[in-house]
Design an enzyme around this catalytic site. Structure first.
Site, short mmCIF file in Angstrom:
data_model
loop_
_atom_site.label_atom_id
_atom_site.label_comp_id
_atom_site.label_asym_id
_atom_site.label_seq_id
_atom_site.Cartn_x
_atom_site.Cartn_y
_atom_site.Cartn_z
N GLY A 196 -13.52 -4.38 1.29
CA GLY A 196 -14.91 -3.99 1.56
C GLY A 196 -15.48 -3.10 0.49
O GLY A 196 -16.64 -3.25 0.08
N GLY A 253 -9.38 -10.32 -0.18
CA GLY A 253 -8.13 -10.83 0.37
C GLY A 253 -7.76 -12.23 -0.07
O GLY A 253 -6.62 -12.48 -0.49
N ARG A 273 0.82 -1.22 0.00
CA ARG A 273 0.00 0.00 0.00
C ARG A 273 0.85 1.27 0.00
O ARG A 273 0.47 2.27 -0.60
CB ARG A 273 -0.95 -0.01 1.21
CG ARG A 273 -2.10 -0.98 1.02
CD ARG A 273 -2.98 -1.07 2.24
NE ARG A 273 -4.18 -1.83 1.95
CZ ARG A 273 -5.03 -2.29 2.87
NH1 ARG A 273 -4.78 -2.06 4.15
NH2 ARG A 273 -6.09 -2.96 2.53
N LYS A 333 -19.95 -18.34 3.12
CA LYS A 333 -21.37 -18.15 3.42
C LYS A 333 -22.12 -17.36 2.36
O LYS A 333 -21.65 -16.32 1.89
CB LYS A 333 -21.52 -17.40 4.75
CG LYS A 333 -21.08 -18.21 5.96
CD LYS A 333 -21.33 -17.43 7.23
CE LYS A 333 -21.06 -18.28 8.47
NZ LYS A 333 -21.31 -17.51 9.70
#
Length: 397
Positions: free
Chosen positions: A374, A351, A41, A198
């Site tokens: 996200g 990720g 980053r 999930k």
């Protein structure tokens, strides 16, 4: 999406002598002694900073690091290790400035790093007074932190409201371009891979994509729930039986548009969840009651690979099996190599997806690798990210 771009301002000669405030994403992993363990980053932030410096701007850069308590600075919250690494990469001194909200001294051609912005009281709730104070520090605000683009905070959103000029840095602009290419105006067929443990965490993504994609490839525990929806037995595999109805709705919505959710025809099973568990390939119709499905089978992987190689655009979020265990990694490897070999424009994020890309060494064969977990997921959900919204609003005047 129409936003003002920092690179355009530089080309137009509007940056020399100006105070430029860059919101970067420098939230890097550190070990217990505070040493940076992975600096991607920081390296990714350098082009924007260099662009500003070469244009003759007085440059201020800030970022969050970790999860500090607002108003309570602790040594472990400090960006000091980041300042040191940034100085090495830029080949110049980068002083670290604390208590910067009321004023920053920096001359044109110089860069300073402003201490962890999440320590400022009111940052997370986008306090207007704090945002106005930040905006008063600069002539130009540059948002270059896609990883925070889904959050409306003082240093990402509020400052963009009140700064004299608000624009997108090169990293954020690249994300906007890649997302637009993949979702707003994709070359068809558009295939999406959505995998994970999930359905519940990705149900809104599946529902949103089902209205737009030509093929929706599901993997991991999500695929098991879809197998249940297709009437197949999955033994004791991870699944969410209460969401079978939702999975069926997605399948039917796709079918009604002439699109499809390919259900595995074979799977790789084990009796226990372990790296050394014996792996058995079975037809999808022959899963035993005590089986755990840990990967898609070779036939399924080959069928999906053919579809990916014929795609126009690919969106990839999640490995299709437990790729950390070598015995259950073939499905993900086959998918990864098919994406690498496909002439399609591909965008990947999340990720685990990035870990799979690194494991198989295909970084240079993926069209665009998204830097925000996200934020990338919220884009797939069909949400307009706060950063995009405010920058587009400011560009519109």
């Amino acid at each position: 999406m129409n936003v003002l771009r920092f690179s355009d301002l530089v080309q137009q000669g509007q940056v020399a002598g100006k105070r430029v405030f860059i919101r970067a994403d420098l939230n890097v992993p550190q070990d217990d002694s505070g040493r940076i363990t992975e600096d991607t980053r920081i390296r990714a932030s350098v082009p924007c900073i260099e662009l500003a410096l070469k244009a003759g701007a007085a440059v201020m850069v800030t970022s969050h690091l970790g999860r500090p308590t607002e108003g309570e600075f602790k040594p472990e919250d400090s960006l000091a290790p980041v300042a040191q690494r940034m100085a090495e990469l830029l080949g110049r001194d980068v002083p670290l400035v604390s208590n910067w909200v009321d004023g920053v001294v920096v001359a044109p051609g110089e860069a300073v790093l402003l201490e962890n912005c999440r320590v400022n009281k009111g940052e997370k709730k986008n306090n207007e007074d704090l945002a106005r104070q930040m905006a008063a520090l600069c002539d130009i605000f540059v948002h270059d932190a896609f990883g925070t683009a889904h959050r409306a905070e003082a240093s990402t959103y509020g400052i963009a409201q009140f700064a004299p000029v608000a624009c997108a840095g090169p990293l954020l602009a690249a994300e906007i371009d890649a997302i637009s290419k993949a979702l707003a105006a994709p070359k068809r067929p558009l295939l999406a891979i959505v995998a994970g443990s999930k359905v519940s965490t990705k149900l809104t993504i599946l529902q949103s994509l089902s209205k737009n994609v030509d093929g929706l490839i599901v993997g991991g525990g999500i695929a098991n729930t879809f197998m249940l929806a297709a009437g197949l037995k999955i033994g004791k595999s991870l699944a969410e039986p209460d969401l079978v109805g939702d999975a069926r709705t997605v399948i039917e919505a796709m079918k009604a548009r002439g699109a499809e959710v390919p259900i595995p025809v074979d799977v790789v099973c084990a009796k226990t969840f372990a790296a050394d568990a014996a792996a058995t390939v079975k037809a999808a119709t022959e899963v035993a009651d005590d089986d755990l499905i840990l990967d898609i089978g070779p036939k399924t992987a080959a069928l999906l690979a053919d579809k990916l190689k014929a795609a126009g655009t690919i969106v990839w979020n999640g490995p299709v099996g437990v790729f950390e265990f070598d015995a259950f990694a073939q499905g993900t490897e086959t998918i990864a190599r098919a994406i690498a070999a496909s002439p399609a424009f591909s965008i990947a994020g999340g990720g685990d997806t990035l870990a799979a890309i690194a494991k198989y060494g295909i970084e240079n064969e993926v069209g665009y690798i998204s830097t925000g977990g996200g934020a990338f997921l919220e884009v797939l959900e069909g949400k307009t990210l706060p950063a995009f919204e405010i920058l587009a609003r400011r560009a519109a005047g």
